[in-house]
Design a protein around this motif. Structure first.
Motif, PDB file in Angstrom:
ATOM      1  N   ARG A 178     -53.917  57.291   7.628  1.00 51.99           N
ATOM      2  CA  ARG A 178     -53.784  58.756   7.576  1.00 51.99           C
ATOM      3  C   ARG A 178     -54.967  59.405   6.880  1.00 51.99           C
ATOM      4  NH1 ARG A 178     -51.711  62.945   4.246  1.00 51.99           N
ATOM      5  NH2 ARG A 178     -51.172  61.501   2.566  1.00 51.99           N
ATOM      6  N   LEU A 179     -55.387  58.832   5.752  1.00 49.26           N
ATOM      7  CA  LEU A 179     -56.434  59.452   4.946  1.00 49.26           C
ATOM      8  C   LEU A 179     -57.821  59.265   5.550  1.00 49.26           C
ATOM      9  CD1 LEU A 179     -55.100  58.381   1.430  1.00 49.26           C
ATOM     10  CD2 LEU A 179     -54.969  60.657   2.454  1.00 49.26           C
ATOM     11  N   ALA A 180     -58.034  58.132   6.240  1.00 43.86           N
ATOM     12  CA  ALA A 180     -59.341  57.844   6.848  1.00 43.86           C
ATOM     13  C   ALA A 180     -59.225  57.919   8.365  1.00 43.86           C
ATOM     14  CB  ALA A 180     -59.832  56.473   6.397  1.00 43.86           C
ATOM     15  N   ASP A 181     -58.612  58.981   8.866  1.00 37.93           N
ATOM     16  CA  ASP A 181     -58.396  59.119  10.302  1.00 37.93           C
ATOM     17  C   ASP A 181     -59.686  59.519  11.014  1.00 37.93           C
ATOM     18  OD1 ASP A 181     -58.696  61.759   9.581  1.00 37.93           O
ATOM     19  OD2 ASP A 181     -56.620  62.325   9.972  1.00 37.93           O
ATOM     20  N   GLU A 182     -59.584  59.794  12.308  1.00 38.74           N
ATOM     21  CA  GLU A 182     -60.780  60.104  13.086  1.00 38.74           C
ATOM     22  C   GLU A 182     -61.439  61.397  12.609  1.00 38.74           C
ATOM     23  OE1 GLU A 182     -62.179  58.052  15.003  1.00 38.74           O
ATOM     24  OE2 GLU A 182     -60.552  56.583  15.013  1.00 38.74           O
ATOM     25  N   ALA A 183     -60.629  62.376  12.197  1.00 35.87           N
ATOM     26  CA  ALA A 183     -61.207  63.629  11.692  1.00 35.87           C
ATOM     27  C   ALA A 183     -62.040  63.368  10.439  1.00 35.87           C
ATOM     28  CB  ALA A 183     -60.095  64.635  11.404  1.00 35.87           C
ATOM     29  N   TYR A 184     -61.532  62.490   9.585  1.00 33.37           N
ATOM     30  CA  TYR A 184     -62.293  62.108   8.388  1.00 33.37           C
ATOM     31  C   TYR A 184     -63.608  61.447   8.781  1.00 33.37           C
ATOM     32  CZ  TYR A 184     -63.658  58.582   4.916  1.00 33.37           C
ATOM     33  OH  TYR A 184     -64.371  57.759   4.080  1.00 33.37           O
ATOM     34  N   MET A 185     -63.563  60.494   9.716  1.00 31.81           N
ATOM     35  CA  MET A 185     -64.766  59.764  10.100  1.00 31.81           C
ATOM     36  C   MET A 185     -65.803  60.681  10.736  1.00 31.81           C
ATOM     37  SD  MET A 185     -64.395  56.696   9.048  1.00 31.81           S
ATOM     38  CE  MET A 185     -65.777  55.919   9.892  1.00 31.81           C
ATOM     39  N   ALA A 186     -65.341  61.736  11.408  1.00 38.06           N
ATOM     40  CA  ALA A 186     -66.259  62.652  12.083  1.00 38.06           C
ATOM     41  C   ALA A 186     -66.817  63.719  11.146  1.00 38.06           C
ATOM     42  CB  ALA A 186     -65.545  63.324  13.257  1.00 38.06           C
ATOM     43  N   LEU A 195     -52.352  49.652  13.312  1.00 38.13           N
ATOM     44  CA  LEU A 195     -50.952  49.569  12.898  1.00 38.13           C
ATOM     45  C   LEU A 195     -50.279  50.935  12.851  1.00 38.13           C
ATOM     46  CD1 LEU A 195     -51.383  46.920  10.063  1.00 38.13           C
ATOM     47  CD2 LEU A 195     -50.380  46.548  12.330  1.00 38.13           C
ATOM     48  N   GLY A 196     -51.074  52.003  12.748  1.00 33.97           N
ATOM     49  CA  GLY A 196     -50.520  53.355  12.760  1.00 33.97           C
ATOM     50  C   GLY A 196     -50.518  54.022  11.400  1.00 33.97           C
ATOM     51  N   ALA A 197     -50.731  55.328  11.414  1.00 33.64           N
ATOM     52  CA  ALA A 197     -50.786  56.108  10.176  1.00 33.64           C
ATOM     53  C   ALA A 197     -49.394  56.499   9.710  1.00 33.64           C
ATOM     54  CB  ALA A 197     -51.633  57.366  10.383  1.00 33.64           C
ATOM     55  N   GLU A 198     -49.235  56.598   8.417  1.00 31.17           N
ATOM     56  CA  GLU A 198     -47.999  57.130   7.853  1.00 31.17           C
ATOM     57  C   GLU A 198     -47.889  58.611   8.178  1.00 31.17           C
ATOM     58  OE1 GLU A 198     -47.912  57.256   3.586  1.00 31.17           O
ATOM     59  OE2 GLU A 198     -49.665  58.558   3.463  1.00 31.17           O
ATOM     60  N   PRO A 199     -46.669  59.172   8.203  1.00 31.07           N
ATOM     61  CA  PRO A 199     -46.540  60.632   8.330  1.00 31.07           C
ATOM     62  C   PRO A 199     -46.946  61.302   7.027  1.00 31.07           C
ATOM     63  CG  PRO A 199     -44.389  59.650   7.979  1.00 31.07           C
ATOM     64  CD  PRO A 199     -45.358  58.503   8.139  1.00 31.07           C
ATOM     65  N   ASP A 200     -47.210  62.602   7.091  1.00 28.97           N
ATOM     66  CA  ASP A 200     -47.491  63.344   5.857  1.00 28.97           C
ATOM     67  C   ASP A 200     -46.294  63.231   4.917  1.00 28.97           C
ATOM     68  OD1 ASP A 200     -50.090  64.525   6.411  1.00 28.97           O
ATOM     69  OD2 ASP A 200     -49.054  65.682   7.945  1.00 28.97           O
ATOM     70  N   SER A 249     -64.135  71.173  -8.764  1.00 32.04           N
ATOM     71  CA  SER A 249     -63.442  70.706  -7.569  1.00 32.04           C
ATOM     72  C   SER A 249     -62.302  69.783  -7.957  1.00 32.04           C
ATOM     73  CB  SER A 249     -64.415  69.951  -6.652  1.00 32.04           C
ATOM     74  OG  SER A 249     -63.723  69.333  -5.580  1.00 32.04           O
ATOM     75  N   ALA A 250     -61.138  69.970  -7.327  1.00 29.41           N
ATOM     76  CA  ALA A 250     -59.995  69.085  -7.545  1.00 29.41           C
ATOM     77  C   ALA A 250     -59.711  68.359  -6.235  1.00 29.41           C
ATOM     78  CB  ALA A 250     -58.776  69.862  -8.033  1.00 29.41           C
ATOM     79  N   SER A 251     -60.672  67.552  -5.836  1.00 25.89           N
ATOM     80  CA  SER A 251     -60.565  66.767  -4.609  1.00 25.89           C
ATOM     81  C   SER A 251     -61.171  65.408  -4.902  1.00 25.89           C
ATOM     82  CB  SER A 251     -61.312  67.459  -3.464  1.00 25.89           C
ATOM     83  OG  SER A 251     -61.392  66.620  -2.337  1.00 25.89           O
ATOM     84  N   VAL A 252     -60.356  64.369  -4.897  1.00 27.64           N
ATOM     85  CA  VAL A 252     -60.861  63.063  -5.321  1.00 27.64           C
ATOM     86  C   VAL A 252     -60.576  61.949  -4.323  1.00 27.64           C
ATOM     87  CG1 VAL A 252     -58.823  62.241  -6.588  1.00 27.64           C
ATOM     88  CG2 VAL A 252     -61.104  61.634  -7.408  1.00 27.64           C
ATOM     89  N   ILE A 253     -59.626  62.134  -3.413  1.00 29.16           N
ATOM     90  CA  ILE A 253     -59.264  61.060  -2.488  1.00 29.16           C
ATOM     91  C   ILE A 253     -60.486  60.497  -1.747  1.00 29.16           C
ATOM     92  CG2 ILE A 253     -58.033  60.550  -0.338  1.00 29.16           C
ATOM     93  CD1 ILE A 253     -56.049  60.529  -2.475  1.00 29.16           C
ATOM     94  N   PRO A 254     -61.377  61.329  -1.196  1.00 32.78           N
ATOM     95  CA  PRO A 254     -62.534  60.745  -0.500  1.00 32.78           C
ATOM     96  C   PRO A 254     -63.398  59.868  -1.407  1.00 32.78           C
ATOM     97  CG  PRO A 254     -62.287  63.050   0.089  1.00 32.78           C
ATOM     98  CD  PRO A 254     -61.348  62.795  -1.057  1.00 32.78           C
ATOM     99  N   ILE A 274     -49.749  64.035  -4.535  1.00 33.88           N
ATOM    100  CA  ILE A 274     -50.155  65.289  -5.174  1.00 33.88           C
ATOM    101  C   ILE A 274     -51.409  65.882  -4.548  1.00 33.88           C
ATOM    102  CG2 ILE A 274     -49.059  64.613  -7.345  1.00 33.88           C
ATOM    103  CD1 ILE A 274     -51.791  63.994  -8.474  1.00 33.88           C
ATOM    104  N   SER A 275     -52.008  65.172  -3.587  1.00 34.56           N
ATOM    105  CA  SER A 275     -53.148  65.690  -2.824  1.00 34.56           C
ATOM    106  C   SER A 275     -52.638  66.109  -1.454  1.00 34.56           C
ATOM    107  CB  SER A 275     -54.223  64.617  -2.658  1.00 34.56           C
ATOM    108  OG  SER A 275     -54.686  64.141  -3.895  1.00 34.56           O
ATOM    109  N   GLN A 276     -52.885  67.373  -1.048  1.00 36.72           N
ATOM    110  CA  GLN A 276     -52.376  67.819   0.244  1.00 36.72           C
ATOM    111  C   GLN A 276     -52.861  66.849   1.326  1.00 36.72           C
ATOM    112  OE1 GLN A 276     -53.893  69.097   3.127  1.00 36.72           O
ATOM    113  NE2 GLN A 276     -51.838  69.235   3.982  1.00 36.72           N
ATOM    114  N   LYS A 277     -54.122  66.644   1.380  1.00 32.88           N
ATOM    115  CA  LYS A 277     -54.712  65.475   2.030  1.00 32.88           C
ATOM    116  C   LYS A 277     -55.849  64.995   1.141  1.00 32.88           C
ATOM    117  CE  LYS A 277     -56.244  63.489   6.374  1.00 32.88           C
ATOM    118  NZ  LYS A 277     -56.586  63.729   7.808  1.00 32.88           N
ATOM    119  N   TYR A 278     -56.782  65.917   0.878  1.00 31.60           N
ATOM    120  CA  TYR A 278     -57.877  65.585  -0.025  1.00 31.60           C
ATOM    121  C   TYR A 278     -57.913  66.503  -1.251  1.00 31.60           C
ATOM    122  CZ  TYR A 278     -59.229  63.249   4.289  1.00 31.60           C
ATOM    123  OH  TYR A 278     -59.218  62.482   5.429  1.00 31.60           O
TER     124      TYR A 278
END
Length: 675
Positions: free
Chosen positions: A242-250, A285-290, A211-216, A195-199
């Motif tokens: 997928r959720l903690a990918d490189e874009a997230y870390m940066a 191990l690799g990220a899941e697809p969206d 704010s309706a963003s809780v995953i982080p 139910i979260s698009q990503k975050y």
């Protein structure tokens, strides 16, 4: 530092933070004040630091004869049920789980209290059971609940993350969570990422919060389930990657993951190092697809439709689930103005998350707060009121919060977990609480990137304010951000709105989504530097906004509207659809009895049958004995795939729920037995 910490423990004890003390949620909960006891109001969720310090400093506290006193204070905290209910009961609501995890667990570890650890295991087992009622925390469809409604962007998510931590921490001990408890928690966090698009997720899922963003904030929970041995471990490794990918870390989001939030203690260096290690293994191990598909969550009621990296979600309300949450004061009666104008959050509101870098997000998809018109919420049918008029209603309506409707025909359906539909027997919920509020029957039919939106039976306007169905409201980056009308690019601002005069209206919002509105709908569009008020009603808010709506007049009688949303179509995709609309879809029925839509190319038909004993005369569904949702796909050769549901939860019969929220806690169906 040792001496400073000892002085802090001593100072708290001297000031009355000890056994016994008054620790109410609200001051009036203390019937008789004991002058020898401290009065600490609405603080129980903020005591985790004390308990954790007691555990970490247990050796030093014991050497100075302070340990027993500190542990007694922790058990004093646990003895107070005023905010959370009995913290020693088997079943705990969301806040209760968080308190026992942040107070009782470290206290039990500091004391070596095996009996309390066994109790904690049973509390988690019982409290994480999915149940068909209005209690916390998990429902059969995996949604997280609190405050007698869906609340995944707040309390429920933090509770699931805490339960995941308990499962990881207590593994391979005599206090380990049972496998079924781990499975339930995993289901809840799985659904949270659906139910979260990503975050980001639908605004209505955040209750009173802006704010309706809780995953982080709960990403550590995914890390614990990615490290814990259980049947879904590999799935959670993919989710984490997928959720903690490189874009997230940066980005700046790790600050939220590794910060104290919702009154919990900030994670320490060991916790952060463990998460980064687990994340690194998951990345290998690799990220899941969206996630892709269609999900109907009727304990929302919420439906989610996903393709590629975009998501659409629609939220309703019913006699079982409230329409919105807001807060005007806190437990001490101090001002806490949150979501003041959020009356239409659960009014069948549709949010499209389709744009953004480095990931799709709400703001870049057009939902920036500046200048937001609170009565132009996309896909809702409402009276158009100014913020000043809404505030004036508030003065007359009192504390109007978490209202229900009298409707049971609200919910969604999925076909092959790919296509779907949503229905809402709608009643407007506003503080003026008119005897005859605005009503309508609203449906959404999801076919790949096409969403056919129907509304019928629009009635009970107040004769003063225009009743409108909002097509879109999207923020503009500036005057040069384009939208499109009838294939023509539009930029700049217009002081006045204008009616679209065409056989069929073709519009594209600022996020690139297309809207096809057949002839017979009075469509109005606007591009302006819009003035409104912010969500707390504390100041004026202005921003460039593009908006479009269907105008039904101030006194509609059985009015209706029809339009198709084309996600990410842009101008070219919309024009292509408009040229062959009659070959793409057909509305077979749109009245008080039923809404029926057929997607001709896919061979999929959706039926929202609102009345019992409905005679439909359709080639696939001729009659329905009860209100229902049905979706079919023609497989050819006389074969048909069918999905059907009766969205009414059926917790009571022959009763009607007033919109007025008074007495909402004692309605019979809110005390239904555990199922």
């Amino acid at each position: 530092m040792h001496d400073v910490l000892m002085r802090v423990f001593d100072r708290l004890h001297e000031r009355g933070f000890r056994h016994p003390m008054h620790l109410p949620w609200k001051p009036q909960q203390v019937a008789v004040r004991d002058p020898n006891q401290a009065m600490v109001v609405d603080f129980i969720l903020r005591t985790s630091g004390y308990a954790l310090a007691t555990f970490l400093m247990r050796k030093e506290l014991e050497e100075s004869d302070r340990l027993k006193r500190a542990i007694d204070t922790c058990w004093e905290i646990e003895s107070h049920p005023e905010k959370t209910g009995d913290l020693r009961a088997d079943y705990l609501q969301a806040d209760g789980v968080r308190v026992v995890m942040n107070v009782s667990l470290p206290a039990a570890l500091a004391e070596g209290n095996a009996a309390r650890l066994k109790m904690l295991r049973e509390q988690l087992r019982r409290s994480m059971l999915p149940e068909s009622n209005t209690f916390d925390t998990l429902k059969p469809d995996g949604l997280g609940h609190h405050h007698m409604g869906v609340y995944p962007a707040g309390y429920a998510a933090f509770t699931m993350a805490q339960a995941a931590f308990a499962a990881w921490l207590l593994q391979d001990t005599g206090f380990a969570c049972p496998p079924e408890t781990v499975s339930h928690v995993a289901r809840g966090l799985d659904v949270l990422r659906v139910i979260s698009q990503k975050y980001d997720m639908h605004k209505a899922l955040g209750g009173r919060f802006s704010s309706a963003s809780v995953i982080p904030d709960v990403l550590l929970g995914y890390g614990y389930l990615a490290d814990l041995k259980h049947p879904r471990q590999s799935e959670f490794q993919g989710m984490l990657a997928r959720l903690a990918d490189e874009a997230y870390m940066a980005s700046g989001l790790p600050r939220r993951t590794f910060s104290g939030h919702r009154d919990e203690v900030t994670p320490g260096p060991g916790c952060i190092a463990h998460f980064l290690e687990v994340r690194q293994r998951a990345m290998g191990l690799g990220a899941e697809p969206d996630p892709t598909g269609h999900w109907a969550f009727n304990y929302g009621p919420l439906s989610v439709h996903r393709r590629e990296d975009w998501m659409v979600s629609i939220k309703g309300a019913s006699r079982y689930w409230w329409a919105f949450e807001r807060s005007l004061t806190d437990a001490r009666k101090d001002p806490r103005r949150e979501n003041v104008f959020g009356f239409h959050d659960g009014a069948g509101s549709l949010m499209i998350f389709g744009k953004g870098e480095p990931w799709v997000n709400a703001v870049q998809s057009g939902y920036a707060p500046a200048g937001w018109d609170w009565c132009r919420v996309p896909s809702t049918t409402t009276r158009h009121l100014t913020p000043a008029e809404m505030l004036a209603m508030d003065k007359e309506g009192g504390s109007f919060n978490r209202p229900y409707s009298d409707a049971t025909f609200v919910g969604g359906l999925s076909l092959e977990q790919r296509q779907g539909m949503f229905v809402m027997d709608y009643t407007e919920a506003t503080p003026d609480q008119r005897d005859a509020p605005l009503k309508a029957l609203k449906t959404a039919f999801f076919f790949d990137n096409q969403i056919v939106m129907l509304t019928s039976g629009i009635r009970n306007g107040d004769g003063k304010h225009p009743v409108t169905t909002t097509l879109y409201q999207t923020a503009l980056s500036g005057a040069e951000t384009p939208t499109f009308e009838q294939g023509r690019m539009v930029t700049g601002f217009a002081e006045t709105t204008q009616a679209v005069d065409a056989a069929a209206s073709r519009l594209v919002d600022a996020a690139g989504n297309g809207y096809y509105i057949p002839a017979g709908n009075k469509v109005v569009v606007s591009r302006s530097l819009q003035a409104s008020m912010n969500q707390s009603a504390s100041r004026e808010s202005r921003g460039p906004v593009a908006t479009a709506w269907v105008d039904h007049g101030a006194s509609p009688e059985n009015a209706s509207c029809e339009y198709v949303v084309l996600v990410r179509s842009g101008r070219d995709g919309l024009e292509d659809f408009a040229g062959k609309a009659e070959q793409e879809y057909r509305v077979l029925r749109q009245d008080a009895m039923a809404h029926v839509v057929r997607q001709l190319r896919l061979g999929v038909t959706g039926y929202a049958v609102a009345k019992a004993d409905a005679l439909l005369g359709d080639e696939f569904l001729s009659q329905a004995s009860a209100p229902c949702l049905v979706m079919t796909r023609d497989l050819g050769a006389g074969r048909l795939r069918v999905s059907a549901c009766h969205p009414d939860l059926g917790w009571t019969e022959g009763r009607s729920t007033p919109t007025n929220p008074a007495g909402r806690m004692i309605r019979p169906w809110h005390r239904c037995p555990h199922l």
